[in-house]
Design an enzyme around this catalytic site. Structure first.
Site, PDB file in Angstrom:
ATOM      1  CG  HIS A  16       9.929 -18.623 -78.247  1.00 40.98           C
ATOM      2  ND1 HIS A  16      10.832 -19.855 -78.208  1.00 40.98           N
ATOM      3  CD2 HIS A  16       8.858 -19.519 -78.750  1.00 40.98           C
ATOM      4  CE1 HIS A  16      10.331 -20.942 -78.479  1.00 40.98           C
ATOM      5  NE2 HIS A  16       9.021 -20.705 -78.852  1.00 40.98           N
ATOM      6  CG  HIS A  18       5.128 -21.145 -81.918  1.00 42.29           C
ATOM      7  ND1 HIS A  18       5.790 -21.966 -82.558  1.00 42.29           N
ATOM      8  CD2 HIS A  18       5.596 -21.155 -80.733  1.00 42.29           C
ATOM      9  CE1 HIS A  18       6.918 -22.556 -81.913  1.00 42.29           C
ATOM     10  NE2 HIS A  18       6.610 -22.168 -80.558  1.00 42.29           N
ATOM     11  CE  LYS A 102      13.154 -23.823 -81.035  1.00 39.42           C
ATOM     12  NZ  LYS A 102      12.324 -22.923 -80.305  1.00 39.42           N
ATOM     13  CG  HIS A 139      12.111 -27.419 -77.874  1.00 35.06           C
ATOM     14  ND1 HIS A 139      10.904 -27.187 -77.700  1.00 35.06           N
ATOM     15  CD2 HIS A 139      12.251 -28.576 -77.151  1.00 35.06           C
ATOM     16  CE1 HIS A 139      10.238 -27.748 -76.860  1.00 35.06           C
ATOM     17  NE2 HIS A 139      10.911 -28.784 -76.439  1.00 35.06           N
ATOM     18  CG  HIS A 177      10.249 -22.740 -74.485  1.00 31.06           C
ATOM     19  ND1 HIS A 177      10.951 -23.880 -74.370  1.00 31.06           N
ATOM     20  CD2 HIS A 177       9.815 -22.712 -75.916  1.00 31.06           C
ATOM     21  CE1 HIS A 177      11.194 -24.376 -75.594  1.00 31.06           C
ATOM     22  NE2 HIS A 177      10.672 -23.816 -76.413  1.00 31.06           N
ATOM     23  CG  ASP A 250       6.632 -21.505 -76.535  1.00 30.06           C
ATOM     24  OD1 ASP A 250       6.442 -21.322 -77.707  1.00 30.06           O
ATOM     25  OD2 ASP A 250       6.759 -22.538 -75.842  1.00 30.06           O
TER      26      ASP A 250
HETATM   27  O1  DOR Z   1       3.779 -26.064 -76.350  1.00 27.72           O
HETATM   28  C1  DOR Z   1       4.558 -25.956 -77.464  1.00 27.72           C
HETATM   29  N1  DOR Z   1       4.038 -25.662 -78.566  1.00 27.72           N
HETATM   30  N2  DOR Z   1       6.027 -26.094 -77.377  1.00 27.72           N
HETATM   31  C2  DOR Z   1       6.516 -26.136 -78.696  1.00 27.72           C
HETATM   32  O2  DOR Z   1       8.080 -26.228 -78.449  1.00 27.72           O
HETATM   33  C3  DOR Z   1       6.053 -25.701 -79.804  1.00 27.72           C
HETATM   34  C4  DOR Z   1       4.666 -25.122 -79.802  1.00 27.72           C
HETATM   35  C5  DOR Z   1       3.851 -25.306 -80.810  1.00 27.72           C
HETATM   36  O3  DOR Z   1       4.468 -24.840 -82.222  1.00 27.72           O
HETATM   37  O4  DOR Z   1       2.590 -25.450 -80.955  1.00 27.72           O
HETATM   38 ZN    ZN Z   2       7.847 -22.326 -79.048  1.00 28.42          ZN
END
Ligand code: DOR
Ligand code: ZN
Length: 357
Positions: A16, A18, A102, A139, A177, A250
């Site tokens: 997971h 980003h 997702k 999520h 998460h 995450d």
């Molecule tokens: O804290 C988070 N940031 N939780 C999420 O689900 C998305 C993520 C983000 O993309 O910044």
């Molecule tokens: Zn995330």
């Protein structure tokens, strides 16, 4: 068991992550690729990644952002909207572009405005995924403003996940998460078809950290950190060796200015320190012998992929990591996560030019 000076494990994967796009991708990708062989790439870009061609193009941009000398395989995901097309999902899976899809409940978190407003709307898409053997990544928070922010994950289990698992009995699901004792128990009960990822930050601090000495935006993420009893349940789950629990950082970078403001973004940028922090947690729990299962074996098994053959080495010496990572072409930077308690583990990339503490 006494703490060894070094720890060698199969190369881990991040289930997971980003990575963002543009200058943020350029700033962040290297940090994930130093540590991890593969990553499940979150699709919450602006606009979201909903089509196969968009995902294939994004995968190319990620590959281009990885410095030579590092091997990293982006595993792409489809952002589900109310209009999700079952045919597009199945085609992308068959063509080797999508690995999973997702579910963001609409308005649950960052860039989720195009997310799903009711599970009814995506039931045909989920039927298609079930048949195609494509996991659903969740999520797991309800968005009802009347539900307390600290209860949103637990309420999601009863209100959304129980009916979902019942309706789609062949669908594999990852509850991402996880932050609560209830989620740990839920994943255990449904293990086999349900996995749970756990972040380094939710293992490292509880909700008090967000307010210690004043409001601290770099500890704010969603789902928000909970009480200490929940953190302890997460630590037990991660270090148990149970195959349903696996690593998902995450890591969610936002530039400092967008966190240090009146309405700051949710997300913790932990990519440069992820394995070091996980190693610290496992050492504290006297479970370093189970780190490889959590980081490198359980995830591939869930996704039906081979474990990595390559190995990494962690060293028992104080963490050395940058405080910030600069975003190229701007005067902005991203603050790197650091727990309040000492981290006594370091990680060395093989290529000296790519090394970080
Ligand atoms: O804290 C988070 N940031 N939780 C999420 O689900 C998305 C993520 C983000 O993309 O910044
Ligand atoms: Zn995330």
């Amino acid at each position: 068991m006494s703490t060894p000076a070094t720890l060698s494990i199969r190369r881990p994967d991040d289930w997971h992550v980003h990575l963002r796009d543009g200058p943020m991708l350029a700033a962040c990708a290297v940090h994930t690729a130093r540590q991890f062989a593969r990553g499940i790439i979150m699709p919450n870009l602006v606009p979201p990644v909903t089509r196969v061609d968009e995902a294939a193009a994004y995968r190319e941009r990620i590959r281009e952002a990885i410095p030579a000398g590092l091997a990293f395989e982006p595993l792409m995901t489809c952002y589900l909207t109310d209009d999700a097309d079952p045919a597009e999902l199945v085609r992308g899976k068959r063509e080797g572009v999508w690995v999973a899809a997702k579910l963001y409940p609409a308005h649950a978190t960052t860039n989720s405005a195009h997310g799903v407003t009711s599970m009814e709307r995506i039931s045909r898409a989920l039927d298609g995924m079930e048949k195609a053997g494509m996991p659903l990544l969740v999520h797991g928070e309800v968005t009802d403003p009347d539900v307390d922010i600290f209860d949103r994950e637990a309420v999601f289990l009863d209100k959304v996940l129980v009916p979902l698992l019942e309706r789609h009995q062949g669908l594999k699901v990852v509850l991402e998460h996880i932050t609560t004792r209830e989620s740990v128990q839920f994943v255990e009960v449904h293990s086999g078809r349900l996995g749970g990822t756990i972040t380094p930050h939710h293992l490292s601090y509880n909700r008090n950290a967000i307010f210690k000495g004043g409001i601290r935006p770099h500890f704010y993420c969603l789902p928000i950190a909970k009480r200490e009893e929940h953190r302890l349940a997460l630590r037990r789950a991660a270090t148990s060796g149970h195959s349903a629990f696996f690593l998902g950082t995450d890591t969610a970078p936002h530039t400092a200015d967008t966190k240090e403001c009146a309405c700051g973004c949710a997300g913790v940028f932990n990519a440069p320190v992820a394995m070091q922090v996980y190693a610290q947690v496992f050492a504290e729990e006297r479970a370093l012998d189970r780190l490889e299962a959590f980081a490198s074996l359980n995830g591939p098994r869930f996704y039906g992929l081979p474990a990595n053959e390559e190995r990494i080495t962690l060293q028992a010496r104080p963490l050395e990591a940058p405080e910030r990572v600069e975003v190229p072409g701007s005067n902005k930077s991203i603050v790197v996560f650091r727990p309040d308690t000492p981290v006594g583990w370091s990680f060395r990339a093989k290529d000296p030019s790519l090394r970080s503490g």
